[in-house]
Design a protein around this motif. Structure first.
Motif, PDB file in Angstrom:
ATOM      1  N   UNK A 155      65.206  89.679  31.777  1.00 66.68           N
ATOM      2  CA  UNK A 155      65.793  89.197  30.535  1.00 66.68           C
ATOM      3  C   UNK A 155      67.214  88.712  30.796  1.00 66.68           C
ATOM      4  N   UNK A 156      67.463  87.460  30.475  1.00 65.29           N
ATOM      5  CA  UNK A 156      68.781  86.856  30.694  1.00 65.29           C
ATOM      6  C   UNK A 156      69.190  86.116  29.431  1.00 65.29           C
ATOM      7  N   UNK A 157      70.480  85.770  29.343  1.00 63.17           N
ATOM      8  CA  UNK A 157      70.982  85.008  28.208  1.00 63.17           C
ATOM      9  C   UNK A 157      70.428  83.584  28.249  1.00 63.17           C
ATOM     10  N   UNK A 158      70.203  83.029  27.056  1.00 60.42           N
ATOM     11  CA  UNK A 158      69.718  81.653  26.979  1.00 60.42           C
ATOM     12  C   UNK A 158      70.754  80.714  27.600  1.00 60.42           C
ATOM     13  N   UNK A 159      70.280  79.758  28.419  1.00 64.33           N
ATOM     14  CA  UNK A 159      71.174  78.846  29.127  1.00 64.33           C
ATOM     15  C   UNK A 159      71.544  79.301  30.528  1.00 64.33           C
ATOM     16  N   UNK A 160      70.989  80.441  30.994  1.00 62.76           N
ATOM     17  CA  UNK A 160      71.264  80.920  32.353  1.00 62.76           C
ATOM     18  C   UNK A 160      70.588  80.006  33.376  1.00 62.76           C
ATOM     19  N   UNK A 161      71.261  79.818  34.509  1.00 58.13           N
ATOM     20  CA  UNK A 161      70.703  78.969  35.577  1.00 58.13           C
ATOM     21  C   UNK A 161      69.680  79.754  36.387  1.00 58.13           C
ATOM     22  N   UNK A 162      68.511  79.143  36.614  1.00 57.22           N
ATOM     23  CA  UNK A 162      67.440  79.725  37.428  1.00 57.22           C
ATOM     24  C   UNK A 162      67.302  78.856  38.686  1.00 57.22           C
ATOM     25  N   UNK A 163      67.493  79.470  39.855  1.00 57.34           N
ATOM     26  CA  UNK A 163      67.429  78.750  41.130  1.00 57.34           C
ATOM     27  C   UNK A 163      66.081  79.020  41.797  1.00 57.34           C
ATOM     28  N   UNK A 164      65.385  77.951  42.147  1.00 51.85           N
ATOM     29  CA  UNK A 164      64.080  78.050  42.810  1.00 51.85           C
ATOM     30  C   UNK A 164      64.223  77.605  44.262  1.00 51.85           C
ATOM     31  N   UNK A 165      63.716  78.434  45.189  1.00 51.00           N
ATOM     32  CA  UNK A 165      63.706  78.090  46.615  1.00 51.00           C
ATOM     33  C   UNK A 165      62.428  77.308  46.923  1.00 51.00           C
ATOM     34  N   UNK A 166      62.591  76.058  47.381  1.00 50.19           N
ATOM     35  CA  UNK A 166      61.466  75.142  47.586  1.00 50.19           C
ATOM     36  C   UNK A 166      61.186  75.001  49.089  1.00 50.19           C
ATOM     37  N   UNK A 167      59.923  75.058  49.404  1.00 53.43           N
ATOM     38  CA  UNK A 167      59.479  74.811  50.776  1.00 53.43           C
ATOM     39  C   UNK A 167      58.439  73.689  50.738  1.00 53.43           C
ATOM     40  N   UNK A 168      58.717  72.634  51.496  1.00 47.66           N
ATOM     41  CA  UNK A 168      57.833  71.481  51.525  1.00 47.66           C
ATOM     42  C   UNK A 168      57.069  71.425  52.846  1.00 47.66           C
ATOM     43  N   UNK A 169      55.846  70.924  52.753  1.00 47.37           N
ATOM     44  CA  UNK A 169      55.010  70.822  53.956  1.00 47.37           C
ATOM     45  C   UNK A 169      55.524  69.695  54.848  1.00 47.37           C
ATOM     46  N   UNK A 170      55.517  69.889  56.179  1.00 48.80           N
ATOM     47  CA  UNK A 170      56.003  68.822  57.082  1.00 48.80           C
ATOM     48  C   UNK A 170      55.082  67.611  57.068  1.00 48.80           C
ATOM     49  N   UNK A 171      55.684  66.448  57.297  1.00 50.25           N
ATOM     50  CA  UNK A 171      54.919  65.203  57.374  1.00 50.25           C
ATOM     51  C   UNK A 171      54.406  65.052  58.809  1.00 50.25           C
ATOM     52  N   UNK A 172      53.107  64.992  58.972  1.00 52.53           N
ATOM     53  CA  UNK A 172      52.504  64.914  60.314  1.00 52.53           C
ATOM     54  C   UNK A 172      51.791  63.580  60.476  1.00 52.53           C
ATOM     55  N   UNK A 173      51.802  63.091  61.713  1.00 50.43           N
ATOM     56  CA  UNK A 173      51.083  61.859  62.063  1.00 50.43           C
ATOM     57  C   UNK A 173      49.729  62.233  62.635  1.00 50.43           C
ATOM     58  N   UNK A 174      48.658  61.706  62.042  1.00 51.93           N
ATOM     59  CA  UNK A 174      47.335  62.098  62.565  1.00 51.93           C
ATOM     60  C   UNK A 174      47.153  61.616  64.011  1.00 51.93           C
ATOM     61  N   UNK A 175      46.741  62.506  64.879  1.00 49.51           N
ATOM     62  CA  UNK A 175      46.495  62.212  66.294  1.00 49.51           C
ATOM     63  C   UNK A 175      45.152  62.813  66.703  1.00 49.51           C
TER      64      UNK A 175
END
Length: 475
Positions: free
Chosen positions: A225-245
């Motif tokens: 429970x937090x005050x309205x307007x509080x900042x929420x930080x999300x840690x994002x992990x993206x999949x690497x771009x691979x070249x098909x071989x």
């Protein structure tokens, strides 16, 4: 026994009988068992203070000092006998041919409890059970309002039937919202969920690659429970771009599932445990400083942002500090220094008076205070007050006396001037007039008035003619 002493003994007996009849059997029993209700010769020493003592102890203390006592009121029905104390005392003294006689009247009451922080409903029940009345400020306060200040303060003595004043404050309801669970959601969905909850979305890219990425951890944690307007930080992990071989078919190695260690430094111990559990890690804490307040995380290992295998133990160092007690600052304006000091000490604060310089000799009272009245501060805080005496005023008889004195002085001055006679005659100033055009060495002068010596010289200077007059003193 003298006639005077018999008269006073009869009056005291009548007063005791009226008290017993109005108080009932319980009050009569207490009075007869503790106080004699008899007048006695006044001892040389004043009566000892017995406020706060039980009735039996107070009677014994007074009798040891040579004083007799009487009970001035009765205990309210339903009040525990153990809670009854002497709340006030008054020494009554009468004259007698054989010497002064005295009797100490004792008023029963209770010790005032601490009502601060309680609701009006609870405060009224507590005070009513002690045989006291309740006066509220403001008068239209609701039952769920909380007590911010009380008079008398906690620990004071109050006589049965007296009123207790409580100053109330309306409760403030915080606007809290739960943090949504963003774990395993895409960054686009996470931003929409945070915005819909009335919070501010922010993201931190742990590993860049093909979009959209997914949320692996978040701060604050889901459900918090937090005050309205509080900042929420999300840690994002993206999949690497691979070249098909084209690669030969091989047996893949066993998959090791890894996760990112969340940042829990500076957070509560319970919140840190939830965050570490949500990241599929194990939580272990070490208390480095014990106390009563909820624990705060000082350090963590592994550090925030580090990738670790699922199930890794995250150790945090926790410190706990004593929880401070907050009390409201009492209203000290227009009180004397003694009254202000008593009110401050009742709530465990420290008084620092500043006395102004004045020669009026009047009693000083409080004209300003800091912190302000009603402000919540920790116990032990210093409250600074400025003391000033009432302004001195002229006596009512002084102004008429000054007017009469001025009139007499004016009359005396006129009489003295009349005796001195007429004023001396002052001769007018001499008059000098020049006629005709003045030439060097020749002039015509007419003189009038007292004898003066006039010398006139004519000369030419830059084409203009000047007349210079030089007058000598009358010889």
């Amino acid at each position: 026994m003298s006639t005077y002493r018999a008269k006073y003994l009869i009056a005291a007996a009548a007063l005791a009988a009226a008290t017993l009849l109005s108080g009932g059997i319980t009050a009569a029993g207490v009075s007869q068992a503790t106080c004699t209700d008899d007048w006695a010769l006044t001892p040389s020493d004043p009566a000892p203070a017995v406020r706060g003592q039980s009735l039996a102890m107070a009677a014994a203390t007074l009798q040891a000092a040579g004083y007799n006592c009487t009970v001035a009121n009765v205990k309210t029905a339903g009040v525990d006998e153990q809670a009854v104390v002497v709340a006030a005392q008054q020494t009554r003294t009468e004259s007698d041919p054989d010497g002064g006689i005295s009797l100490v009247a004792l008023s029963l009451g209770v010790v005032m409890p601490d009502l601060t922080g309680k609701t009006l409903r609870v405060a009224e029940e507590t005070v009513t059970q002690l045989g006291l009345l309740v006066r509220t400020s403001p008068s239209d306060a609701a039952a769920d309002w909380t007590v911010r200040q009380q008079r008398p303060g906690a620990g004071g003595y109050v006589v049965f039937g007296r009123a207790v004043t409580v100053i109330l404050a309306e409760p403030v309801q915080p606007d809290l919202v739960p943090v949504p669970n963003l774990i395993e959601h895409t960054e686009t969905n996470a931003a929409a969920m945070v915005k819909a909850a009335g919070l501010v979305y922010a993201q931190r890219i742990l590993k860049d690659g093909k979009r959209p990425g997914r949320v692996v951890s978040q701060q604050p944690q889901p459900g918090e429970l937090v005050d309205r307007g509080t900042k929420v930080t999300a840690d994002i992990r993206r999949a690497p771009i691979t070249t098909p071989t084209t690669t030969p078919t091989t047996t893949p190695p066993p998959v090791v599932v890894r996760t990112v260690v969340p940042d829990v430094v500076g957070r509560l111990e319970s919140t840190a445990q939830q965050a570490i559990g949500a990241a599929r890690l194990k939580f272990r804490s070490r208390v480095v400083r014990p106390g009563n307040a909820p624990g705060i995380v000082l350090n963590q290992s592994p550090r925030a942002g580090t990738e670790a295998e699922v199930g890794t133990v995250v150790t945090v160092d926790v410190t706990r500090a004593p929880k401070p007690k907050l009390v409201p600052v009492p209203d000290l304006l227009d009180r004397s220094e003694a009254e202000a000091r008593g009110a401050i000490e009742d709530v465990e604060l420290i008084l620092e008076p500043i006395r102004g310089s004045d020669a009026s000799g009047g009693e000083r009272h409080v004209v300003s205070q800091q912190p302000r009245a009603g402000e919540l501060v920790p116990t032990g805080t210093t409250v600074t007050v400025r003391l000033a005496a009432d302004e001195w005023t002229w006596p009512s008889w002084l102004v008429p006396l000054l007017l009469v004195t001025a009139a007499v002085a004016v009359g005396a001055a006129g009489a003295f001037q009349h005796r001195r006679g007429p004023k001396p005659r002052i001769d007018p100033m001499p008059q000098v007039r020049a006629e005709g055009r003045l030439t060097p060495g020749a002039s015509r002068i007419h003189e009038s008035g007292p004898a003066h010596r006039i010398r006139v010289e004519a000369r030419l200077d830059r084409g203009r003619q000047y007349l210079q007059e030089k007058t000598d003193e009358h010889q």
